[in-house]
Write an enzyme that holds these catalytic residues in place. Structure first.
Site, PDB file in Angstrom:
ATOM      1  N   ARG A 170      37.704  43.936  37.231  1.00 32.46           N
ATOM      2  CA  ARG A 170      38.808  43.234  36.571  1.00 32.46           C
ATOM      3  C   ARG A 170      40.167  43.475  37.209  1.00 32.46           C
ATOM      4  O   ARG A 170      40.923  42.526  37.463  1.00 32.46           O
ATOM      5  CB  ARG A 170      38.895  43.654  35.095  1.00 32.46           C
ATOM      6  CG  ARG A 170      37.911  42.980  34.205  1.00 32.46           C
ATOM      7  CD  ARG A 170      37.441  43.928  33.124  1.00 32.46           C
ATOM      8  NE  ARG A 170      36.598  44.940  33.742  1.00 32.46           N
ATOM      9  CZ  ARG A 170      35.281  44.818  33.873  1.00 32.46           C
ATOM     10  NH1 ARG A 170      34.676  43.793  33.366  1.00 32.46           N
ATOM     11  NH2 ARG A 170      34.557  45.743  34.490  1.00 32.46           N
ATOM     12  N   THR A 171      40.499  44.728  37.445  1.00 34.04           N
ATOM     13  CA  THR A 171      41.848  45.022  37.941  1.00 34.04           C
ATOM     14  C   THR A 171      42.029  44.415  39.330  1.00 34.04           C
ATOM     15  O   THR A 171      43.043  43.766  39.616  1.00 34.04           O
ATOM     16  CB  THR A 171      42.090  46.546  37.970  1.00 34.04           C
ATOM     17  OG1 THR A 171      41.646  47.088  36.723  1.00 34.04           O
ATOM     18  CG2 THR A 171      43.545  46.870  38.173  1.00 34.04           C
TER      19      THR A 171
ATOM     20  N   LYS B 128      38.263  59.209  60.143  1.00 33.08           N
ATOM     21  CA  LYS B 128      38.505  59.943  61.400  1.00 33.08           C
ATOM     22  C   LYS B 128      39.433  61.128  61.159  1.00 33.08           C
ATOM     23  O   LYS B 128      39.966  61.702  62.098  1.00 33.08           O
ATOM     24  CB  LYS B 128      39.138  59.001  62.421  1.00 33.08           C
ATOM     25  CG  LYS B 128      38.248  57.846  62.828  1.00 33.08           C
ATOM     26  CD  LYS B 128      38.967  56.986  63.884  1.00 33.08           C
ATOM     27  CE  LYS B 128      38.940  55.540  63.515  1.00 33.08           C
ATOM     28  NZ  LYS B 128      39.931  54.748  64.249  1.00 33.08           N
TER      29      LYS B 128
ATOM     30  N   ARG C 289      44.409  51.704  43.638  1.00 33.83           N
ATOM     31  CA  ARG C 289      43.600  52.455  42.674  1.00 33.83           C
ATOM     32  C   ARG C 289      43.035  53.673  43.391  1.00 33.83           C
ATOM     33  O   ARG C 289      42.532  53.547  44.507  1.00 33.83           O
ATOM     34  CB  ARG C 289      42.457  51.604  42.135  1.00 33.83           C
ATOM     35  CG  ARG C 289      41.463  52.433  41.332  1.00 33.83           C
ATOM     36  CD  ARG C 289      40.472  51.620  40.590  1.00 33.83           C
ATOM     37  NE  ARG C 289      41.093  50.960  39.447  1.00 33.83           N
ATOM     38  CZ  ARG C 289      40.408  50.397  38.456  1.00 33.83           C
ATOM     39  NH1 ARG C 289      39.078  50.418  38.471  1.00 33.83           N
ATOM     40  NH2 ARG C 289      41.016  49.810  37.457  1.00 33.83           N
TER      41      ARG C 289
ATOM     42  N   HIS D 138      46.797  54.291  33.733  1.00 36.21           N
ATOM     43  CA  HIS D 138      46.385  52.925  34.096  1.00 36.21           C
ATOM     44  C   HIS D 138      47.442  52.002  33.481  1.00 36.21           C
ATOM     45  O   HIS D 138      47.192  51.255  32.539  1.00 36.21           O
ATOM     46  CB  HIS D 138      44.992  52.625  33.558  1.00 36.21           C
ATOM     47  CG  HIS D 138      44.304  51.465  34.210  1.00 36.21           C
ATOM     48  ND1 HIS D 138      44.969  50.519  34.976  1.00 36.21           N
ATOM     49  CD2 HIS D 138      42.999  51.078  34.206  1.00 36.21           C
ATOM     50  CE1 HIS D 138      44.100  49.626  35.405  1.00 36.21           C
ATOM     51  NE2 HIS D 138      42.892  49.932  34.957  1.00 36.21           N
TER      52      HIS D 138
HETATM   53  N1   CP Z   1      39.632  47.731  32.880  1.00 36.75           N
HETATM   54  C1   CP Z   1      39.441  48.033  34.182  1.00 36.75           C
HETATM   55  O1   CP Z   1      40.210  48.778  34.796  1.00 36.75           O
HETATM   56  O2   CP Z   1      38.344  47.435  34.726  1.00 36.75           O
HETATM   57  P1   CP Z   1      37.902  47.570  36.236  1.00 36.75           P
HETATM   58  O3   CP Z   1      37.551  49.026  36.474  1.00 36.75           O
HETATM   59  O4   CP Z   1      36.744  46.639  36.413  1.00 36.75           O
HETATM   60  O5   CP Z   1      39.065  47.186  37.111  1.00 36.75           O
END
Ligand code: CP
Length: 359
Positions: A87-88, A116, A137, A170
């Protein structure tokens, strides 16, 4: 103007508390880097939600889509995801496309020169050389903050958006959760005064931690934390709620709180953080939302989930109009587009287009 990172070493910066860090992340009344939930105030949230709705409505027509696609056509974004995501990743990708940005991606550190021996810091600095925005992320708590500090001290600073870091933050998920709650309560008095129930792995769920933080900005919300004892919410979050004067309850009695809830925020077990399979030893079945539980939920109550889910919400629940988690997924695209448009100062153009009646 925000404060300048260059005046502080990383050690000096990381030991500041959130209130002291915020002026480094924000410029005037808008985010420049978007890395922690604590940097958003109520005014910012209201403006972002309004902008997300304008973008959503403008995007309904071809002319509107063409207008939006011209806004950031001169910018490039990079998605650096060293943890799995559906999703993100895809909602940021789609939001970049809506705003006309070109997108590049690294989804696996094993395909970068980190293999490396390059440090993650040098890798991210390299990526930043080619783009105008980095969306990242990472499993490492605080790494997005560190990169915001590091890149802001280079000759070519670029904004960082934290798309999930470690077990702690998040922030853009929390933005879409706020947007979903706000839309859900449009006809029942707004988000103020509501009872919000968090359920599941609250100890390691970064979405819960970020959303619990943003909810402190709304008056008279009561938060409930429902989990087996080893997975209960962290003391740091409870201290934050105490400091903000927020009412809360910590409990393991799920069925008791369902009838009280205006919103139930379900989460999965985050066993990717297990050290030795310890999650398997915890019976979480008492914390699953079943079809029978729909009968206990208020007619105006809503069920959210950041997803992905496992068994914690029965698939049969999806058919109930109070299950808003699929709408929540799509809201992520709109609010992330609003965030990026704001970072690049195109929010006024969107509001003007919307107000002109062209949408
Ligand atoms: N809600 C969320 O962060 O989903 P993903 O891990 O699929 O991005």
């Amino acid at each position: 103007m925000g404060k300048r990172f260059i005046d502080l070493s990383w050690h000096e910066f990381e030991t500041l508390d959130y209130a002291e860090k915020v002026p480094y992340f924000n410029r005037e009344d808008r985010p420049y880097h978007a890395v922690v939930a604590q940097q958003f105030d109520r005014g910012m949230l209201d403006r972002l939600c309004l902008l997300a709705t304008s973008i959503r409505r403008i995007a309904k027509t071809r002319a509107g889509m063409e207008f939006l696609a011209g806004l950031l056509a001169h910018k490039r974004a990079m998605l650096y995801f060293s943890q799995p995501s559906s999703r993100t990743f895809l909602s940021f990708y789609a939001a970049c496309q809506i705003l006309g940005m070109n997108v590049s991606e690294v989804r696996d550190a094993a395909t970068s020169s980190e293999m490396k021996g390059e440090t993650p810091e040098d890798s991210v600095r390299t990526f930043s050389s080619y783009v105008d925005l980095l969306i990242m992320r990472t499993p490492v708590q605080g790494f997005a903050e560190k990169m915001a500090w590091l890149l802001s001290s280079t000759e070519r600073p670029v904004p960082i958006i934290n798309a999930g870091s470690g077990k702690d933050q998040h922030p853009t998920q929390a933005l879409l959760d706020i947007y979903t709650l706000q839309r859900s309560f449009e006809r029942s008095g707004g988000l103020e005064n509501k009872k919000i129930v968090f359920v599941g792995d609250l100890a390691r769920g970064r979405t819960v931690r970020s959303l619990a933080t943003l909810l402190t900005l709304y008056p008279r919300i009561k938060q409930y934390f429902v989990a087996p004892e080893p997975l209960q919410i962290g003391a740091d979050i409870l201290r934050q709620l105490d400091a903000a004067g927020v009412e809360y309850e910590v409990t393991s009695d799920f069925e008791k709180v369902i009838p009280l809830a205006d919103a139930i925020y379900m989460t999965r077990i985050q066993d990717e953080w297990d050290k030795d399979g310890e999650s398997k030893k915890i019976d979480t079945s008492r914390f699953w939302f079943t079809e029978q539980h729909l009968g206990l939920l208020k007619p105006t109550g809503v069920i959210l989930h950041p997803l992905p889910r496992r068994q914690e919400i029965a698939v049969a629940v999806d058919r109930d109009p109070r299950a808003v988690y699929w709408r929540q997924v799509r809201n992520g695209m709109w609010i992330r587009a609003a965030l990026m448009a704001t970072i690049f100062g195109r929010d006024r153009d969107i509001a003007d287009y919307f107000d002109s009646g062209l949408a």
